[in-house]
Scaffold this motif. Sequence first.
Motif, mmCIF file in Angstrom:
data_model
loop_
_atom_site.group_PDB
_atom_site.id
_atom_site.type_symbol
_atom_site.label_atom_id
_atom_site.label_comp_id
_atom_site.label_asym_id
_atom_site.label_seq_id
_atom_site.Cartn_x
_atom_site.Cartn_y
_atom_site.Cartn_z
ATOM 1 N N GLY A 214 0.789 -1.225 0.000
ATOM 2 C CA GLY A 214 0.000 0.000 0.000
ATOM 3 C C GLY A 214 0.818 1.270 0.000
ATOM 4 O O GLY A 214 0.286 2.354 -0.234
ATOM 5 N N SER A 215 2.104 1.142 0.316
ATOM 6 C CA SER A 215 2.974 2.319 0.366
ATOM 7 C C SER A 215 4.416 1.845 0.363
ATOM 8 O O SER A 215 4.709 0.729 0.804
ATOM 9 C CB SER A 215 2.689 3.124 1.628
ATOM 10 O OG SER A 215 3.540 4.254 1.715
ATOM 11 N N SER A 216 5.300 2.701 -0.098
ATOM 12 C CA SER A 216 6.716 2.365 -0.057
ATOM 13 C C SER A 216 7.232 2.431 1.374
ATOM 14 O O SER A 216 6.987 3.396 2.092
ATOM 15 C CB SER A 216 7.509 3.349 -0.915
ATOM 16 O OG SER A 216 8.893 3.160 -0.732
ATOM 17 N N LEU A 217 7.962 1.387 1.754
ATOM 18 C CA LEU A 217 8.476 1.315 3.116
ATOM 19 C C LEU A 217 9.576 2.345 3.370
ATOM 20 O O LEU A 217 9.905 2.636 4.525
ATOM 21 C CB LEU A 217 9.018 -0.091 3.358
ATOM 22 C CG LEU A 217 8.987 -0.642 4.772
ATOM 23 C CD1 LEU A 217 7.595 -0.601 5.352
ATOM 24 C CD2 LEU A 217 9.541 -2.055 4.795
ATOM 25 N N MET B 49 10.892 1.943 10.930
ATOM 26 C CA MET B 49 10.328 0.628 11.208
ATOM 27 C C MET B 49 10.730 0.166 12.602
ATOM 28 O O MET B 49 11.818 0.470 13.089
ATOM 29 C CB MET B 49 10.815 -0.388 10.175
ATOM 30 C CG MET B 49 10.426 -0.049 8.746
ATOM 31 S SD MET B 49 8.644 0.084 8.539
ATOM 32 C CE MET B 49 8.135 -1.582 8.987
ATOM 33 N N GLY B 50 9.836 -0.595 13.210
ATOM 34 C CA GLY B 50 10.148 -1.094 14.547
ATOM 35 C C GLY B 50 9.531 -2.453 14.797
ATOM 36 O O GLY B 50 8.543 -2.826 14.168
ATOM 37 N N TRP B 51 10.165 -3.190 15.682
ATOM 38 C CA TRP B 51 9.617 -4.443 16.194
ATOM 39 C C TRP B 51 9.327 -4.259 17.679
ATOM 40 O O TRP B 51 10.168 -3.750 18.426
ATOM 41 C CB TRP B 51 10.585 -5.593 15.991
ATOM 42 C CG TRP B 51 10.689 -6.048 14.573
ATOM 43 C CD1 TRP B 51 11.619 -5.674 13.646
ATOM 44 C CD2 TRP B 51 9.820 -6.975 13.916
ATOM 45 N NE1 TRP B 51 11.382 -6.298 12.448
ATOM 46 C CE2 TRP B 51 10.283 -7.115 12.584
ATOM 47 C CE3 TRP B 51 8.695 -7.713 14.301
ATOM 48 C CZ2 TRP B 51 9.669 -7.943 11.659
ATOM 49 C CZ3 TRP B 51 8.091 -8.534 13.382
ATOM 50 C CH2 TRP B 51 8.561 -8.654 12.074
ATOM 51 N N TYR B 52 8.156 -4.695 18.071
ATOM 52 C CA TYR B 52 7.720 -4.642 19.462
ATOM 53 C C TYR B 52 7.235 -6.023 19.863
ATOM 54 O O TYR B 52 6.919 -6.852 19.003
ATOM 55 C CB TYR B 52 6.592 -3.618 19.617
ATOM 56 C CG TYR B 52 7.040 -2.193 19.415
ATOM 57 C CD1 TYR B 52 7.414 -1.723 18.153
ATOM 58 C CD2 TYR B 52 7.104 -1.303 20.483
ATOM 59 C CE1 TYR B 52 7.857 -0.426 17.974
ATOM 60 C CE2 TYR B 52 7.542 0.003 20.312
ATOM 61 C CZ TYR B 52 7.911 0.424 19.056
ATOM 62 O OH TYR B 52 8.345 1.715 18.877
#
Length: 114
Positions: free
Chosen positions: A26-29, A34-37
Motif C-alpha cells: 500500500g505504500s513504499s516502506l 520501522m520497529g519491532w515490538y
Amino acid sequence: QVQLVESGGGLVQPGGSLRLSCAASGSSLSIYTMGWYRQAPGKERVMVATIARGGSANYSDSVKGRFTISRDDAKNTAYLQMNSLRPEDTAVYYCKATYFRNYWGKGTQVTVSA
C-alpha cells in the motif's frame, strides 16, 4: 496508508534462532521508521528494536547483541533476526511503521521452550 503483515514466528528451543519478516503493502516502506515490538502474556507491549530510514538501529537492552533489525526497501520488507533465544523472549511480536502516525501489523507468535 501502509498495511503490514508479520511472518516467521514459531516454536524454537532455547539457544535457537528465528527470522521474522514484516511485509508492507500500500505504500513504499522507504519513508517509514520501522520497529519491532513484543507483548508477553499479561504484560505491556514494549519496544524490541527500531531502524530509521537511513539505517540507524536502536535496541532494547534485553536483546542487544542477540537480535538484529534490518530493512530491504526494494523488497518493502523489514526483518528481525533473533539469535540465542531465551524463554523470556516468548511473546507476540509486532511490526510498526511510523511516518507522522503509527501503523501496526497483527503480530506473530514466538515461543521459546524446551
